[in-house]
Write a protein that holds these residues in place. Sequence first.
Motif, PDB file in Angstrom:
ATOM      1  N   TRP A 122      -2.901 -11.685   1.142  1.00 35.51           N
ATOM      2  CA  TRP A 122      -3.172 -11.193   0.517  1.00 35.51           C
ATOM      3  C   TRP A 122      -2.822 -10.033   0.778  1.00 35.51           C
ATOM      4  CZ3 TRP A 122      -6.596 -12.288  -3.366  1.00 35.51           C
ATOM      5  CH2 TRP A 122      -7.050 -13.771  -3.278  1.00 35.51           C
ATOM      6  N   HIS A 123      -1.701  -9.025  -0.126  1.00 35.80           N
ATOM      7  CA  HIS A 123      -1.875  -7.915  -0.340  1.00 35.80           C
ATOM      8  C   HIS A 123      -2.064  -6.728  -0.765  1.00 35.80           C
ATOM      9  CE1 HIS A 123       1.356 -10.098  -2.777  1.00 35.80           C
ATOM     10  NE2 HIS A 123       1.513  -8.811  -2.773  1.00 35.80           N
ATOM     11  N   SER A 124      -1.816  -5.529  -0.831  1.00 29.84           N
ATOM     12  CA  SER A 124      -1.219  -4.303  -1.562  1.00 29.84           C
ATOM     13  C   SER A 124       0.118  -4.496  -1.968  1.00 29.84           C
ATOM     14  CB  SER A 124      -2.056  -2.817  -1.569  1.00 29.84           C
ATOM     15  OG  SER A 124      -3.495  -3.770  -1.667  1.00 29.84           O
ATOM     16  N   ASP A 125       0.871  -3.840  -2.975  1.00 25.31           N
ATOM     17  CA  ASP A 125       2.208  -3.496  -3.434  1.00 25.31           C
ATOM     18  C   ASP A 125       2.334  -2.354  -3.322  1.00 25.31           C
ATOM     19  OD1 ASP A 125       2.505  -6.456  -4.828  1.00 25.31           O
ATOM     20  OD2 ASP A 125       1.919  -5.784  -6.574  1.00 25.31           O
ATOM     21  N   GLN A 126       3.223  -3.006  -1.853  1.00 26.53           N
ATOM     22  CA  GLN A 126       4.359  -1.635  -1.458  1.00 26.53           C
ATOM     23  C   GLN A 126       3.686  -1.085  -0.292  1.00 26.53           C
ATOM     24  OE1 GLN A 126       6.112  -2.555  -2.914  1.00 26.53           O
ATOM     25  NE2 GLN A 126       7.247  -0.827  -3.587  1.00 26.53           N
ATOM     26  N   LEU A 253      -1.909  -5.324 -15.995  1.00 27.93           N
ATOM     27  CA  LEU A 253      -1.434  -4.150 -14.968  1.00 27.93           C
ATOM     28  C   LEU A 253      -2.586  -3.960 -13.946  1.00 27.93           C
ATOM     29  CD1 LEU A 253       0.449  -1.454 -15.189  1.00 27.93           C
ATOM     30  CD2 LEU A 253      -1.530  -0.564 -17.080  1.00 27.93           C
ATOM     31  N   TYR A 254      -2.440  -3.470 -12.855  1.00 30.41           N
ATOM     32  CA  TYR A 254      -3.317  -3.386 -12.257  1.00 30.41           C
ATOM     33  C   TYR A 254      -3.034  -2.330 -11.393  1.00 30.41           C
ATOM     34  CZ  TYR A 254       0.165  -6.384  -9.131  1.00 30.41           C
ATOM     35  OH  TYR A 254       1.169  -6.603  -8.608  1.00 30.41           O
ATOM     36  N   ASP A 255      -4.415  -2.389 -10.577  1.00 32.74           N
ATOM     37  CA  ASP A 255      -4.230  -0.612  -9.263  1.00 32.74           C
ATOM     38  C   ASP A 255      -4.721  -1.011  -8.151  1.00 32.74           C
ATOM     39  OD1 ASP A 255      -4.521   1.118  -7.285  1.00 32.74           O
ATOM     40  OD2 ASP A 255      -6.406   2.111  -8.787  1.00 32.74           O
ATOM     41  N   ILE A 260      -6.904  -6.434  -4.214  1.00 34.16           N
ATOM     42  CA  ILE A 260      -5.670  -6.755  -3.679  1.00 34.16           C
ATOM     43  C   ILE A 260      -5.397  -8.310  -3.853  1.00 34.16           C
ATOM     44  CG2 ILE A 260      -6.166  -6.025  -1.376  1.00 34.16           C
ATOM     45  CD1 ILE A 260      -8.032  -8.669  -0.372  1.00 34.16           C
ATOM     46  N   HIS A 261      -3.915  -9.153  -3.997  1.00 34.00           N
ATOM     47  CA  HIS A 261      -3.639  -9.880  -4.310  1.00 34.00           C
ATOM     48  C   HIS A 261      -2.776 -10.976  -3.876  1.00 34.00           C
ATOM     49  CE1 HIS A 261      -1.028  -6.902  -5.301  1.00 34.00           C
ATOM     50  NE2 HIS A 261       0.603  -8.349  -5.866  1.00 34.00           N
ATOM     51  N   ARG A 262      -2.316 -12.278  -3.876  1.00 32.22           N
ATOM     52  CA  ARG A 262      -1.519 -13.254  -3.631  1.00 32.22           C
ATOM     53  C   ARG A 262      -1.003 -14.049  -4.402  1.00 32.22           C
ATOM     54  NH1 ARG A 262      -4.952 -17.288   0.642  1.00 32.22           N
ATOM     55  NH2 ARG A 262      -5.369 -18.329  -1.232  1.00 32.22           N
ATOM     56  N   SER A 275       7.109  -4.713 -11.322  1.00 29.66           N
ATOM     57  CA  SER A 275       7.113  -3.184 -11.909  1.00 29.66           C
ATOM     58  C   SER A 275       6.326  -2.773 -11.117  1.00 29.66           C
ATOM     59  CB  SER A 275       7.226  -2.471 -13.457  1.00 29.66           C
ATOM     60  OG  SER A 275       5.993  -2.167 -13.983  1.00 29.66           O
ATOM     61  N   LYS A 276       6.540  -1.897 -10.250  1.00 29.20           N
ATOM     62  CA  LYS A 276       6.171  -1.199  -9.091  1.00 29.20           C
ATOM     63  C   LYS A 276       5.211   0.319  -9.573  1.00 29.20           C
ATOM     64  CE  LYS A 276       6.021  -4.807  -6.380  1.00 29.20           C
ATOM     65  NZ  LYS A 276       5.049  -6.100  -6.811  1.00 29.20           N
ATOM     66  N   ILE A 277       4.827   0.878  -9.926  1.00 31.82           N
ATOM     67  CA  ILE A 277       4.890   2.370 -11.062  1.00 31.82           C
ATOM     68  C   ILE A 277       3.938   3.104  -9.681  1.00 31.82           C
ATOM     69  CG2 ILE A 277       3.285   3.198 -12.853  1.00 31.82           C
ATOM     70  CD1 ILE A 277       3.243   0.154 -13.886  1.00 31.82           C
TER      71      ILE A 277
HETATM   72 FE   LIG Z   1       2.300  -8.454  -4.578  1.00 34.19          FE
END
Ligand SMILES: [Fe+2]
Length: 298
Positions: A122-126, A253-255, A260-262, A275-277
Amino acid sequence: MWTLAELQIYTIVISGDPMEIFDLHENFGAVISGVKLKDINDTRVSELRPLLIEKGFLLFREQCLDDHDIVKIGQAFGNGALEPSARKVSHGRQIRDVVYLSNLRYSDGEYMGFPGNTTDFWHSDQEFRENPAILASIYCVLPSPEGGETSFASTDVQKLNVATGDLQKIKGKWSTRVPAKSHDNVPKVEVAHPAILTNPISGKDYVYVSENLVRYIDIEESESHRLKATFMEAILAGNNVYSHQWQPGDYALYDNGQVIHRREAFEGPRLLKASKIYADPSFFAVPDGYVVKELEDL
Ligand SMILES: [Fe+2]
């Protein structure tokens, strides 16, 4: 877990083409129909951005997008810039900032993208970057025939069953992350970010935590571990998790400051494009951080 069959239309917005908005989950997320993202423009963005701020996750079905569209949409919702993938293998061959998540191979035998197919953390991108691009998108070209959902969970403190005292302990504190071993395109540093993110528009607080959180700064080690475990348990309570089963043409599209996601494990071929925005801090909680220390190895 929730299914789309359980959802209800709750409002209709008319501006240009009719747009319908469905609840995705009782705690977060919305499904938008009637929007052709290929034709994104400032008016649409100004209509949809408040929804993203409120819901944290927007899902658009039946989109038909190429890599240029994915860049254009990301630029429209963010501050105009995209962040490159943390893994060199994920870079699209034509447009580097479109991240391929795929176990398919090009004719020369190289993977098209990052081929990981096991259950992710489980993470937050970047989150391992000093200044993360807090918004992100995933577009589904080819879903895996088995498994491969992406699960999301809200970090909204108002939705979490946690003691006020525990929230007070991390208010104003910072927490740290490090890159994973497979992140071969990022600085090898331990970075710190605010432990709670406050959206500048809604004023709502979100716990910025994930399985990858290393420690809370200025909190004793065992208490730091307990707090992380407490928040993660509350976020991953069954009624706070939505597992998205991908269909071709889905664009999410998510914040990362709100969910968090996996990746869930999967079998068979799959191609997602992400994409990382970078976001405008006047609309989204951007967790600008600082480097705590350089790392010799991961
Ligand atoms: Fe991710």
